[in-house]
Design an enzyme around this catalytic site. Structure first.
Site, PDB file in Angstrom:
ATOM      1  N   HIS A 117      -3.154  10.822   0.869  1.00  0.00           N
ATOM      2  CA  HIS A 117      -2.542  10.660   2.191  1.00  0.00           C
ATOM      3  C   HIS A 117      -1.970  12.027   2.569  1.00  0.00           C
ATOM      4  CE1 HIS A 117      -0.743   7.467   5.047  1.00  0.00           C
ATOM      5  NE2 HIS A 117      -0.395   8.651   5.553  1.00  0.00           N
TER       6      HIS A 117
ATOM      7  N   GLU B 152      -2.837  -0.327   8.272  1.00  0.00           N
ATOM      8  CA  GLU B 152      -1.644   0.157   8.986  1.00  0.00           C
ATOM      9  C   GLU B 152      -1.671  -0.378  10.405  1.00  0.00           C
ATOM     10  OE1 GLU B 152      -0.895   4.385   9.266  1.00  0.00           O
ATOM     11  OE2 GLU B 152      -1.428   4.683   7.170  1.00  0.00           O
TER      12      GLU B 152
ATOM     13  N   TYR C 203      -3.430   1.881  16.138  1.00  0.00           N
ATOM     14  CA  TYR C 203      -2.193   2.057  16.910  1.00  0.00           C
ATOM     15  C   TYR C 203      -2.409   1.839  18.402  1.00  0.00           C
ATOM     16  CZ  TYR C 203      -0.031   3.397  12.584  1.00  0.00           C
ATOM     17  OH  TYR C 203       0.453   3.344  11.302  1.00  0.00           O
TER      18      TYR C 203
ATOM     19  N   GLU D  88      -7.168   8.180   6.669  1.00  0.00           N
ATOM     20  CA  GLU D  88      -7.362   8.821   7.972  1.00  0.00           C
ATOM     21  C   GLU D  88      -7.892  10.248   7.855  1.00  0.00           C
ATOM     22  OE1 GLU D  88      -3.741   8.530  10.246  1.00  0.00           O
ATOM     23  OE2 GLU D  88      -3.695   6.345  10.147  1.00  0.00           O
TER      24      GLU D  88
ATOM     25  N   ARG E  25       0.856  -1.186   0.000  1.00  0.00           N
ATOM     26  CA  ARG E  25       0.000   0.000   0.000  1.00  0.00           C
ATOM     27  C   ARG E  25       0.899   1.244   0.000  1.00  0.00           C
ATOM     28  NH1 ARG E  25      -2.512   2.971   4.839  1.00  0.00           N
ATOM     29  NH2 ARG E  25      -3.802   4.481   3.745  1.00  0.00           N
TER      30      ARG E  25
ATOM     31  N   ASN F 206      -6.792   1.330  10.269  1.00  0.00           N
ATOM     32  CA  ASN F 206      -5.477   1.611  10.842  1.00  0.00           C
ATOM     33  C   ASN F 206      -5.635   1.605  12.352  1.00  0.00           C
ATOM     34  OD1 ASN F 206      -4.730   2.071   8.214  1.00  0.00           O
ATOM     35  ND2 ASN F 206      -4.253   4.245   8.477  1.00  0.00           N
TER      36      ASN F 206
HETATM   37  O1  IFM Z   1       3.021   7.865   9.807  1.00  0.00           O
HETATM   38  C1  IFM Z   1       1.658   7.823  10.071  1.00  0.00           C
HETATM   39  C2  IFM Z   1       0.874   7.615   8.797  1.00  0.00           C
HETATM   40  O2  IFM Z   1       1.141   8.599   7.869  1.00  0.00           O
HETATM   41  C3  IFM Z   1      -0.614   7.632   9.095  1.00  0.00           C
HETATM   42  N1  IFM Z   1      -0.942   6.721  10.165  1.00  0.00           N
HETATM   43  C4  IFM Z   1      -0.155   6.788  11.357  1.00  0.00           C
HETATM   44  C5  IFM Z   1       1.318   6.710  11.024  1.00  0.00           C
HETATM   45  C6  IFM Z   1       2.166   6.764  12.321  1.00  0.00           C
HETATM   46  O3  IFM Z   1       1.930   7.972  12.985  1.00  0.00           O
END
Ligand code: IFM
Length: 458
Positions: free
Chosen positions: A124, A362, A298, A169, A80, A296
């Site tokens: 992006h 992600e 985190y 995002e 991606r 995505n």
């Molecule tokens: O680096 C970023 C990415 O551009 C978008 N998602 C989170 C990643 C880590 O912060």
């Protein structure tokens, strides 16, 4: 069980990595590329750590053959990446820049030749600056320009690209870019920024039909999701958590999958039909059927009510609280793999049969990696992070969520937005002085996992 003692993922499950144009390409003034909001933003004093910029980034624009070679060594099935709108259409409208399209054409062919499926993201965050000068995502017109650009990209690449992602995002664009000013274009509009949410969504909907008309197969949107954890059972904290969840997790998903804005947005003064700028017919465009949802993930977010103050002192109906009791990444983000299972099961419950197949587009972590005396990078914290999160995906699949793929953020260390080059998320270490690429221990670990998964199916 595979050699790495992971459950076998479903047949056809796709493993890969993700990157984005501004974070890796560099070459910002080459071959006719126009200026983006990130070029402009990075020149503002004080907004990026140490005044760093993506001017050179990690020079992928010139080193892409080496980067594709790294990906083939990794054995991934999917890559991606994002297309830089200002490289393809420098002014954001009108003339197309042929060398820009040629670049992505060559990259696409090289990926396919290496057995890797390209998965481009159209946006992006690198909006062409001339569009920002005309109002950016605050202007409805930007949604129509985005659809035009989507058609240009698809007319060139759709014959070889099976899945397209429209936006990456959009919550971050609205919150960091237009509400808080931490990201480009650096506006501090607070709740007035909600118009940018609607215009991005409209752009997504218009681009979806433009992509399909130009021959694209599958279309998806990628959102960043974070389970919203209430700081306590106090009804004020619970209400604040519901409001935050609506803003972060639902605002860019309900309209797409359900055709309506979440009622809980009323905590932000937004009515049942969404921001003021919503026009008749918009939600029908936005909710055009999708083939997949990009997730995505985190970490979770812990929320409390704001202190009881006046609206002027506390314009938002929630406050973010630290999450304690977990390890943290170099960025200070808590490491909570179970939060990914939790989020995936929330999405499955919330959207039921309206939820299309999910791709984890992600997931990854920043580690303060440095080569040791032998030049090796033993990034055990990243291995442990990925191990935990991949198991969390397996748990979600076992619980019935239809997850089709997992992409690590990111292939190689790169420009991490307001943090400049200070956060390293890559499977491959990049020496930012020399641009030398060195695979880390996590690269070998992920390569072995992918190979073991392929073996467990044969
Ligand atoms: O680096 C970023 C990415 O551009 C978008 N998602 C989170 C990643 C880590 O912060």
């Amino acid at each position: 069980m595979s050699d790495l003692e992971f459950p076998a993922f479903p047949p056809g499950f796709s493993w890969g990595v993700a990157t984005s144009a501004y974070q890796i390409e560099g070459a910002v003034a080459e071959d006719g590329r126009g200026e983006s909001v990130w070029d402009t933003f990075c020149r503002r004093p004080g907004v990026i750590r140490d005044g760093q910029t993506g001017d050179l980034a990690v020079d992928h624009y010139h080193r892409w053959p080496e980067d594709v070679e790294l990906m083939t060594r990794l054995g991934i099935g999917t890559y991606r990446f994002s297309l830089a709108w200002p490289r393809i259409q420098p002014a954001g409208s009108g003339a197309v820049n042929a060398p820009g399209l040629d670049f992505y054409d060559r990259l696409t062919d090289a990926l396919l030749a290496g057995g890797i499926t390209p998965m481009p993201t159209l946006y992006h965050w690198d909006l062409p600056q001339p569009l920002e000068d005309a109002g950016g995502w605050m202007a409805r017109d930007t949604a129509y320009r985005f659809a035009e650009y989507a058609a240009i990209a698809a007319e060139r690449l759709a014959d070889r690209v099976p899945m397209w992602i429209t936006l990456n995002e959009p919550f971050v664009v609205t919150a960091y870019g237009y509400a808080l000013g931490i990201h480009a274009p650096g506006k501090t509009l607070l709740l007035d920024a909600l118009a940018t949410a609607h215009h991005q969504l409209l752009g997504h909907g218009l681009a979806t039909s433009a992509l399909r008309a130009a021959g694209a197969g599958e279309v998806a949107i990628t959102n960043n999701y974070s389970p919203a954890w209430t700081a306590s059972d106090d009804p004020r904290d619970v209400a604040a958590t519901t409001a935050y969840d609506a803003l972060h997790n639902r605002m860019f998903t309900d309209p797409v999958l359900l055709g309506s804005y979440p009622a809980a947005l009323s905590a932000f003064g937004v009515g049942p039909d969404g921001p003021d700028c919503v026009r008749d017919g918009d939600l029908a465009i936005i909710s055009a059927p999708l083939d997949a949802l990009g997730v995505n993930y985190y970490n979770p977010t812990r929320i409390s009510a704001p202190p009881e103050t006046t609206a002027a002192e506390s314009p938002l109906p929630f406050e973010l609280q630290p999450i304690t009791g977990y390890q943290v990444t170099a960025f200070g983000w808590p490491v909570v793999p179970a939060g990914l299972t939790e989020m995936l099961t929330i999405l499955a419950r919330r959207y039921g049969d309206k939820l299309p197949p999910v791709h984890i587009t992600e997931n990854g972590c920043s580690v303060a990696d440095q080569p040791d005396d032998r030049g090796e990078i033993d990034d055990q914290p990243r291995i442990s992070y990925l191990d935990g999160h991949i198991r969390a995906v397996a748990d979600a699949i076992a619980a019935g969520v239809d997850v089709r793929g997992y992409l690590v953020w990111t292939l190689m260390d790169n420009f991490e937005w307001a943090e400049g080059f200070h956060q390293r998320f890559g499977l491959v270490h990049v020496d930012f002085e020399t641009q030398r690429r060195t695979p880390k221990a996590s690269f070998s670990w992920y390569r072995d996992l992918i190979a073991a998964q392929a073996g467990s199916r044969s």
